[in-house]
Each structure stands twice: as C-alpha cells, then as structure tokens.
Design an enzyme around this catalytic site. Structure first.
Site, PDB file in Angstrom:
ATOM      1  N   ASN A   9      12.437   4.361  29.387  1.00  0.00           N
ATOM      2  CA  ASN A   9      13.214   5.595  29.483  1.00  0.00           C
ATOM      3  C   ASN A   9      13.540   5.817  30.957  1.00  0.00           C
ATOM      4  OD1 ASN A   9      14.232   8.167  29.477  1.00  0.00           O
ATOM      5  ND2 ASN A   9      12.293   9.178  28.941  1.00  0.00           N
ATOM      6  N   LYS A  11      15.416   7.967  32.249  1.00  0.00           N
ATOM      7  CA  LYS A  11      15.648   9.390  32.552  1.00  0.00           C
ATOM      8  C   LYS A  11      16.944   9.553  33.374  1.00  0.00           C
ATOM      9  CE  LYS A  11      10.724  10.104  32.326  1.00  0.00           C
ATOM     10  NZ  LYS A  11       9.620  11.039  32.462  1.00  0.00           N
ATOM     11  N   HIS A  95      12.160  14.592  23.384  1.00  0.00           N
ATOM     12  CA  HIS A  95      11.320  14.289  24.551  1.00  0.00           C
ATOM     13  C   HIS A  95      10.806  15.606  25.139  1.00  0.00           C
ATOM     14  CE1 HIS A  95      10.117  12.988  28.554  1.00  0.00           C
ATOM     15  NE2 HIS A  95      10.066  11.755  28.069  1.00  0.00           N
ATOM     16  N   GLU A  97      10.560  16.651  28.038  1.00  0.00           N
ATOM     17  CA  GLU A  97      11.403  17.249  29.088  1.00  0.00           C
ATOM     18  C   GLU A  97      12.566  18.016  28.463  1.00  0.00           C
ATOM     19  OE1 GLU A  97      11.905  13.659  31.378  1.00  0.00           O
ATOM     20  OE2 GLU A  97       9.802  13.781  31.972  1.00  0.00           O
ATOM     21  N   GLU A 167       3.418  11.358  23.036  1.00  0.00           N
ATOM     22  CA  GLU A 167       3.476  11.496  24.496  1.00  0.00           C
ATOM     23  C   GLU A 167       2.792  12.799  24.898  1.00  0.00           C
ATOM     24  OE1 GLU A 167       6.735   8.982  26.345  1.00  0.00           O
ATOM     25  OE2 GLU A 167       7.665  10.885  25.879  1.00  0.00           O
ATOM     26  N   GLY A 173       4.550  11.356  33.667  1.00  0.00           N
ATOM     27  CA  GLY A 173       4.926  11.404  35.081  1.00  0.00           C
ATOM     28  C   GLY A 173       3.825  11.915  35.995  1.00  0.00           C
ATOM     29  N   SER A 213       2.559   7.826  31.585  1.00  0.00           N
ATOM     30  CA  SER A 213       2.010   7.090  32.730  1.00  0.00           C
ATOM     31  C   SER A 213       1.496   5.690  32.377  1.00  0.00           C
ATOM     32  CB  SER A 213       0.914   7.914  33.421  1.00  0.00           C
ATOM     33  OG  SER A 213       1.462   9.110  33.939  1.00  0.00           O
TER      34      SER A 213
HETATM   35  C1  PEP Z   1       8.424   9.364  29.438  1.00  0.00           C
HETATM   36  O1  PEP Z   1       9.207  10.024  30.101  1.00  0.00           O
HETATM   37  O2  PEP Z   1       8.659   9.173  28.254  1.00  0.00           O
HETATM   38  C2  PEP Z   1       7.221   8.859  30.105  1.00  0.00           C
HETATM   39  C3  PEP Z   1       6.276   8.387  29.356  1.00  0.00           C
HETATM   40  O3  PEP Z   1       7.205   8.912  31.484  1.00  0.00           O
HETATM   41  P1  PEP Z   1       6.089   8.249  32.449  1.00  0.00           P
HETATM   42  O4  PEP Z   1       5.829   6.857  31.952  1.00  0.00           O
HETATM   43  O5  PEP Z   1       6.698   8.290  33.796  1.00  0.00           O
HETATM   44  O6  PEP Z   1       4.861   9.099  32.330  1.00  0.00           O
END
Ligand code: PEP
Length: 249
Positions: A9, A11, A95, A97, A167, A173, A213
């Site tokens: 992803n 973003k 997601h 976000e 998630e 992040g 992460s």
């Molecule tokens: C994501 O945005 O779906 C995500 C898992 O981000 P990160 O790996 O940076 O935590």
C-alpha cells in the site's frame, strides 16, 4: 491451501516516474515468485503507468479506495468501473486512515464492498482496533462489528473471494507490530466470524492478511501463524529492498 498475498500500500506517495521505477524494480526482482500473489497499490495517478509496467507479469494492480457508486455526480471521486478500466484486480477498502481522517464508517464500507463485488473487483477489507479499544479489552467486539456490518451484504459465494486485512490501528506506521500471538488470536476470531457468515468452506478459502509495521525482520514469524495468509505492507513497500525481502520471507 490459501495462496499468500503480499500487498504493498503505497498510500499518498510516489509521483508517476517514481512509481514506474519502483514497480519495474519489484517486477525484475520478484519475477520468479510463483508461490505468492504480489499486489501493488499505487496512488490513483500512477495506476495507469504502473499497469503498463506490470503488463507481462503476474503482479496484480490494486487501488487504495473507491466510491460506492459506479458513476455519477460525485466530484473528486473515483468509481470502481474506472478502477476496472485501468486494470485493477484489487481495491483496499475501509483502511483505518480512511476511517480516521475521512469519516468512513462500517456502513460506508458495506456499500463499497457490495459495489466492488458487483463490478468484479476483489476488495481487501481492512478491520482493526485502536489502542484505547485494545486497552479496554474491546478488540474482538470491534472486529465483530466491522466484519459483520462491512461484509453483511455478500452472498456465500462472494464471501469466498474476499480478502480481509487485520490491521490493528496502533501498529500502522508506528513501528509497533502485533505479536504473532496477538495477530493469530484476532485472525482466528475473524475466520470464525466469516465461517458463521459464509460457511466453513468459504471461511477456509478466504485470505486474511496482517498489516501494521511489517518489515523484513518480523514477516516470517507473522507468516508462521495458521490464520495469517499474507501481509498488507505500508512503509516497507516503498523501498524495493525491504519489499522484496518481505516477498521472499
Ligand atoms: C498500512 O497502511 O496498511 C500499513 C500496514 O502501514 P505500515 O506497514 O506502514 O504500518
């Protein structure tokens, strides 16, 4: 056997030329990977150019969001038909976000999931608890609400083709990853819910990804969990070295 998915992803990152370069390097370095499905989710503006790079490869294209209608007066939105048109197979929906910054609710996610299926896109539906929710012991209740509402309008047959991403919001992040035990507990619970909704056979076929992460050092332990069928990777998918290591965990 569920074929693992490693999805990147990107973003709101990468201009077109940067996206093309990253996609090309990933393609060159993962060309022989056949035991996993690789999905790249660039920003909307780079979808078309990245699709061209991926034309002769098994790597799939995904989008990061879409509207729930296929067309109409929705200034600034992108429709699922447009995503199909540009060559997307997958679309990330719900997601955290989007939920956090753009007010996306479980009922909006439900409408998007419904339209994704009727347009022929495979949704990667994201669910996960915030830190306060985990600390209050509400993780499973939150997951149940997100799964039961977000996926409520699918048939059993559609359910089978679904991809879910667990998630935990506190891991996205932040550099904090869920332990394999935490991921497995949540993902086993999600599969149980999917079994109640779509039947045991469908639930066994559904890929449930972990996201939060992920990096080259933690992917193997996460992937050793029975109910972890891949990863949705944010930050580490922007760098070819780390993404390729994750793909080759
Ligand atoms: C994501 O945005 O779906 C995500 C898992 O981000 P990160 O790996 O940076 O935590």
């Amino acid at each position: 056997m569920r074929k693992p998915i490693i999805a990147g992803n990107w973003k709101m990152n990468k201009l077109i030329l940067e996206a093309v370069e990253l996609a090309r390097e990933i393609k060159n370095r993962t060309g022989s990977v056949a035991n996993k499905e690789i999905v790249l989710c660039p920003p909307f503006t780079a979808l078309s150019s990245v699709k061209e790079v991926l034309e002769d490869s098994p790597i799939k294209l995904g989008a990061q969001n879409m509207h729930w209608e296929v067309r109409g007066a929705y200034t600034g939105e992108v429709s699922p038909m447009m995503l199909k048109d540009v060559g997307c197979t997958y679309v990330i929906l719900g997601h955290s976000e989007r939920r956090q910054y753009f007010g996306e609710t479980n009922s909006i996610v439900k409408k998007k999931v419904r339209t994704a299926f009727s347009t022929g896109l495979v949704p990667i539906v994201c669910v996960g608890e915030t830190l306060p929710e985990r600390e209050k012991g509400e993780t499973l209740r939150v997951l149940e609400e997100q799964v039961k509402t977000g996926l409520s309008e699918l048939t059993r047959e559609e359910g089978k083709g679904l991809v879910v991403a667990y998630e935990p919001v506190w891991a996205i992040g932040t550099g904090k990853t869920a332990t394999p035990d935490q991921a497995e507990e949540a993902q086993r619970f999600i599969r149980k819910l999917l079994g109640q909704m779509f039947g045991g056979e469908s639930a066994q076929a559904i890929r449930i990804l972990y996201g939060g992460s992920i990096n080259p050092d933690n992917i193997s332990a996460l992937m050793s969990c029975e109910d972890v069928d891949g990863g949705l990777v944010g930050g580490a998918s922007l760098n070819v070295e780390s993404f390729v290591k994750i793909v080759n965990y």
